[in-house]
Design a protein around this motif. Structure first.
Motif, PDB file in Angstrom:
ATOM      1  N   PRO A 223       8.112   2.599   2.168  1.00 30.58           N
ATOM      2  CA  PRO A 223       6.887   3.357   2.447  1.00 30.58           C
ATOM      3  C   PRO A 223       7.053   4.391   3.551  1.00 30.58           C
ATOM      4  CG  PRO A 223       6.422   1.006   2.297  1.00 30.58           C
ATOM      5  CD  PRO A 223       7.902   1.156   2.351  1.00 30.58           C
ATOM      6  N   GLY A 224       7.919   4.095   4.521  1.00 28.91           N
ATOM      7  CA  GLY A 224       8.180   5.076   5.571  1.00 28.91           C
ATOM      8  C   GLY A 224       8.858   6.317   5.027  1.00 28.91           C
ATOM      9  N   LEU A 225       9.809   6.119   4.128  1.00 25.53           N
ATOM     10  CA  LEU A 225      10.477   7.256   3.492  1.00 25.53           C
ATOM     11  C   LEU A 225       9.523   7.993   2.559  1.00 25.53           C
ATOM     12  CD1 LEU A 225      13.936   5.614   2.692  1.00 25.53           C
ATOM     13  CD2 LEU A 225      13.394   7.238   4.520  1.00 25.53           C
ATOM     14  N   LEU A 226       8.616   7.251   1.926  1.00 26.83           N
ATOM     15  CA  LEU A 226       7.610   7.882   1.073  1.00 26.83           C
ATOM     16  C   LEU A 226       6.716   8.798   1.904  1.00 26.83           C
ATOM     17  CD1 LEU A 226       5.943   8.206  -1.543  1.00 26.83           C
ATOM     18  CD2 LEU A 226       4.719   6.115  -0.897  1.00 26.83           C
TER      19      LEU A 226
ATOM     20  N   ALA B 294       1.240   0.114  -6.003  1.00 28.90           N
ATOM     21  CA  ALA B 294       1.697   1.496  -6.153  1.00 28.90           C
ATOM     22  C   ALA B 294       0.515   2.430  -6.426  1.00 28.90           C
ATOM     23  CB  ALA B 294       2.723   1.594  -7.271  1.00 28.90           C
ATOM     24  N   VAL B 295      -0.456   1.945  -7.201  1.00 27.84           N
ATOM     25  CA  VAL B 295      -1.637   2.768  -7.508  1.00 27.84           C
ATOM     26  C   VAL B 295      -2.428   3.047  -6.229  1.00 27.84           C
ATOM     27  CG1 VAL B 295      -3.827   2.835  -8.742  1.00 27.84           C
ATOM     28  CG2 VAL B 295      -1.777   1.930  -9.871  1.00 27.84           C
ATOM     29  N   ILE B 296      -2.621   2.009  -5.406  1.00 26.11           N
ATOM     30  CA  ILE B 296      -3.349   2.184  -4.143  1.00 26.11           C
ATOM     31  C   ILE B 296      -2.575   3.106  -3.209  1.00 26.11           C
ATOM     32  CG2 ILE B 296      -4.300   0.981  -2.136  1.00 26.11           C
ATOM     33  CD1 ILE B 296      -4.528  -1.516  -3.876  1.00 26.11           C
ATOM     34  N   THR B 297      -1.267   2.942  -3.176  1.00 25.40           N
ATOM     35  CA  THR B 297      -0.428   3.779  -2.315  1.00 25.40           C
ATOM     36  C   THR B 297      -0.491   5.239  -2.735  1.00 25.40           C
ATOM     37  OG1 THR B 297       1.066   1.891  -2.038  1.00 25.40           O
ATOM     38  CG2 THR B 297       1.885   4.050  -1.355  1.00 25.40           C
ATOM     39  N   ALA B 298      -0.504   5.477  -4.040  1.00 25.99           N
ATOM     40  CA  ALA B 298      -0.588   6.851  -4.541  1.00 25.99           C
ATOM     41  C   ALA B 298      -1.857   7.532  -4.037  1.00 25.99           C
ATOM     42  CB  ALA B 298      -0.554   6.857  -6.065  1.00 25.99           C
ATOM     43  N   ALA B 299      -2.955   6.793  -4.008  1.00 31.23           N
ATOM     44  CA  ALA B 299      -4.204   7.366  -3.488  1.00 31.23           C
ATOM     45  C   ALA B 299      -4.060   7.707  -2.007  1.00 31.23           C
ATOM     46  CB  ALA B 299      -5.353   6.376  -3.699  1.00 31.23           C
ATOM     47  N   GLY B 300      -3.362   6.865  -1.267  1.00 36.85           N
ATOM     48  CA  GLY B 300      -3.153   7.129   0.155  1.00 36.85           C
ATOM     49  C   GLY B 300      -2.317   8.368   0.412  1.00 36.85           C
ATOM     50  N   THR B 301      -1.395   8.682  -0.492  1.00 31.19           N
ATOM     51  CA  THR B 301      -0.547   9.855  -0.287  1.00 31.19           C
ATOM     52  C   THR B 301      -1.347  11.148  -0.356  1.00 31.19           C
ATOM     53  OG1 THR B 301       0.029  10.016  -2.650  1.00 31.19           O
ATOM     54  CG2 THR B 301       1.465   8.662  -1.238  1.00 31.19           C
ATOM     55  N   LEU B 302      -2.475  11.141  -1.049  1.00 31.28           N
ATOM     56  CA  LEU B 302      -3.319  12.342  -1.094  1.00 31.28           C
ATOM     57  C   LEU B 302      -3.825  12.689   0.303  1.00 31.28           C
ATOM     58  CD1 LEU B 302      -5.421  11.536  -4.294  1.00 31.28           C
ATOM     59  CD2 LEU B 302      -3.691  13.339  -4.072  1.00 31.28           C
ATOM     60  N   LEU B 303      -4.213  11.674   1.063  1.00 26.84           N
ATOM     61  CA  LEU B 303      -4.694  11.898   2.418  1.00 26.84           C
ATOM     62  C   LEU B 303      -3.561  12.374   3.320  1.00 26.84           C
ATOM     63  CD1 LEU B 303      -6.892  11.796   4.532  1.00 26.84           C
ATOM     64  CD2 LEU B 303      -6.487   9.325   4.771  1.00 26.84           C
ATOM     65  N   VAL B 304      -2.383  11.792   3.158  1.00 25.01           N
ATOM     66  CA  VAL B 304      -1.230  12.204   3.960  1.00 25.01           C
ATOM     67  C   VAL B 304      -0.882  13.669   3.683  1.00 25.01           C
ATOM     68  CG1 VAL B 304       1.232  11.819   4.387  1.00 25.01           C
ATOM     69  CG2 VAL B 304      -0.311   9.867   4.083  1.00 25.01           C
ATOM     70  N   ALA B 305      -0.847  14.043   2.418  1.00 29.59           N
ATOM     71  CA  ALA B 305      -0.532  15.424   2.060  1.00 29.59           C
ATOM     72  C   ALA B 305      -1.587  16.394   2.580  1.00 29.59           C
ATOM     73  CB  ALA B 305      -0.394  15.554   0.546  1.00 29.59           C
TER      74      ALA B 305
ATOM     75  N   PRO C  62       1.335  11.786  14.180  1.00 29.73           N
ATOM     76  CA  PRO C  62       0.727  11.795  12.843  1.00 29.73           C
ATOM     77  C   PRO C  62       1.560  11.073  11.792  1.00 29.73           C
ATOM     78  CG  PRO C  62       1.461  14.002  13.499  1.00 29.73           C
ATOM     79  CD  PRO C  62       1.549  13.148  14.704  1.00 29.73           C
ATOM     80  N   LEU C  63       2.887  11.163  11.884  1.00 31.64           N
ATOM     81  CA  LEU C  63       3.710  10.472  10.895  1.00 31.64           C
ATOM     82  C   LEU C  63       3.582   8.968  11.036  1.00 31.64           C
ATOM     83  CD1 LEU C  63       5.686  10.619   8.567  1.00 31.64           C
ATOM     84  CD2 LEU C  63       7.568  10.772  10.222  1.00 31.64           C
ATOM     85  N   TYR C  64       3.377   8.487  12.248  1.00 29.59           N
ATOM     86  CA  TYR C  64       3.170   7.051  12.452  1.00 29.59           C
ATOM     87  C   TYR C  64       1.967   6.566  11.647  1.00 29.59           C
ATOM     88  CZ  TYR C  64       1.434   2.794  14.664  1.00 29.59           C
ATOM     89  OH  TYR C  64       0.941   1.528  14.887  1.00 29.59           O
ATOM     90  N   HIS C  65       0.869   7.302  11.718  1.00 32.89           N
ATOM     91  CA  HIS C  65      -0.335   6.888  10.998  1.00 32.89           C
ATOM     92  C   HIS C  65      -0.161   7.036   9.486  1.00 32.89           C
ATOM     93  CE1 HIS C  65      -2.908   6.112  14.453  1.00 32.89           C
ATOM     94  NE2 HIS C  65      -2.316   7.145  15.042  1.00 32.89           N
ATOM     95  N   ALA C  66       0.599   8.046   9.066  1.00 33.80           N
ATOM     96  CA  ALA C  66       0.885   8.181   7.641  1.00 33.80           C
ATOM     97  C   ALA C  66       1.688   6.985   7.144  1.00 33.80           C
ATOM     98  CB  ALA C  66       1.643   9.480   7.380  1.00 33.80           C
ATOM     99  N   ILE C  67       2.671   6.572   7.930  1.00 39.68           N
ATOM    100  CA  ILE C  67       3.509   5.430   7.553  1.00 39.68           C
ATOM    101  C   ILE C  67       2.689   4.142   7.567  1.00 39.68           C
ATOM    102  CG2 ILE C  67       5.458   3.995   8.271  1.00 39.68           C
ATOM    103  CD1 ILE C  67       6.822   6.543   9.272  1.00 39.68           C
ATOM    104  N   GLN C  68       1.858   3.967   8.586  1.00 41.54           N
ATOM    105  CA  GLN C  68       1.036   2.757   8.660  1.00 41.54           C
ATOM    106  C   GLN C  68       0.116   2.636   7.448  1.00 41.54           C
ATOM    107  OE1 GLN C  68       2.984   1.189  11.057  1.00 41.54           O
ATOM    108  NE2 GLN C  68       1.026   0.167  11.407  1.00 41.54           N
ATOM    109  N   LEU C  69      -0.466   3.750   7.061  1.00 44.99           N
ATOM    110  CA  LEU C  69      -1.369   3.734   5.905  1.00 44.99           C
ATOM    111  C   LEU C  69      -0.625   3.375   4.629  1.00 44.99           C
ATOM    112  CD1 LEU C  69      -4.065   4.320   4.511  1.00 44.99           C
ATOM    113  CD2 LEU C  69      -3.395   6.740   4.432  1.00 44.99           C
ATOM    114  N   LEU C  70       0.474   4.062   4.370  1.00 43.66           N
ATOM    115  CA  LEU C  70       1.197   3.831   3.115  1.00 43.66           C
ATOM    116  C   LEU C  70       1.926   2.496   3.117  1.00 43.66           C
ATOM    117  CD1 LEU C  70       2.617   7.384   2.277  1.00 43.66           C
ATOM    118  CD2 LEU C  70       0.392   6.364   1.757  1.00 43.66           C
ATOM    119  N   ARG C  71       2.389   2.070   4.280  1.00 44.46           N
ATOM    120  CA  ARG C  71       3.072   0.765   4.336  1.00 44.46           C
ATOM    121  C   ARG C  71       2.083  -0.364   4.073  1.00 44.46           C
ATOM    122  NH1 ARG C  71       6.739   0.844   9.083  1.00 44.46           N
ATOM    123  NH2 ARG C  71       8.280   1.600   7.578  1.00 44.46           N
TER     124      ARG C  71
END
Length: 267
Positions: free
Chosen positions: A77-80, A153-164, A219-228
């Motif tokens: 998830p961190g790499l994602l 994976a479906v939930i994580t995909a939704a989280g990536t929209l916020l990160v982007a 900001p990357l820390y919070h992105a990683i925390q969310l997706l992880r």
């Protein structure tokens, strides 16, 4: 002159300033209509990191203490998050810089029904799409590897929209301060330490508390925390902080980007 032009044609400007026209244009130019081409290029580097560090070193590390998951599942998830961040930033930083300084694209598009607001919203929307497609490609790989369940994976995909959204908006705002290509070196001086130290490869608990506080502002820390949290199925109230952080970052980036691009292009 350009400001007067934008005022003269308000009835011709579609909702959101014609942002969707810009998204369709970028999609055609970059992929010829095939968004999966973007994913293939964007996920290559993080997949190499996953194989070399997550899987390779993971064989020596075993489960991550305090999380109780295999090291590869922890790193993925961190790499994602990093891949999504890089994809979004690429479009609203290097891509936007080229369009403004070399192609004079933004200056030209203001003579169409697309407004300045449409340019800003359209470029951020395009960055979100770019980051989301990258996320889908990466998620497919790590899900097939068994590092993420299909439901997570479906939930994580939704989280990536916020990160982007957060990084795309912030990138477009920062680009207004870029003057030459050499200025992007300063951006890398920020991104590389974030990648290395924002818990991509290990939990924040490895740091002493004063360092943890600093890391938790990134900001990357919070992105990683969310997706992880989404990827590992460890959803909790603590993730609300990361969601709010990214929402505020994205909204603030949009406001600043709109104001700064107006200052540069309309005055």
């Amino acid at each position: 002159m350009l400001q007067n032009l934008e005022i003269r044609v308000p009835s011709a400007v579609p909702r959101w300033g014609g942002a969707h026209f810009l998204v369709f244009r970028n999609l055609r130019v970059h992929t010829g209509g095939n968004p999966w081409t973007m994913a293939m290029y964007s996920i290559f580097e993080p997949i190499l990191y996953l194989l070399a560090i997550g899987v390779g070193i993971g064989q020596l590390v075993g489960d991550v203490e305090g999380v109780d998951v295999p090291y590869a599942a922890f790193v993925a998830p961190g790499l994602l998050a990093t891949a999504v961040m890089n994809s979004a930033l690429h479009e609203t930083m290097e891509g936007a810089f080229v369009k403004f300084t070399q192609e004079r694209f933004y200056q030209s598009i203001l003579f169409t029904p697309v407004s300045l607001t449409g340019i800003v919203v359209g470029e951020v929307a395009w960055a979100v799409l770019r980051g989301f497609v990258t996320a889908l490609g990466f998620l497919l790989v790590i899900t097939v590897f068994g590092l993420v369940s299909w439901s997570n994976a479906v939930i994580t995909a939704a989280g990536t929209l916020l990160v982007a959204f957060a990084f795309g908006s912030a990138g477009l705002a920062v680009t207004t301060r870029i003057r030459t290509w050499s200025d992007f070196q300063y951006v890398q001086l920020v991104l590389l330490p974030m990648f290395l130290f924002a818990t991509t490869f290990y939990p924040v608990t490895v740091y002493p508390r004063p360092v943890q506080v600093i890391v938790e502002t990134l900001p990357l820390y919070h992105a990683i925390q969310l997706l992880r949290g989404c990827a590992l199925g460890q959803l909790g109230s603590g993730m609300i902080v990361s969601v709010v952080y990214l929402l505020v970052l994205g909204a603030l980036g949009l406001v600043v980007a709109r104001r700064q691009w107006a200052r540069i292009m309309l005055h």
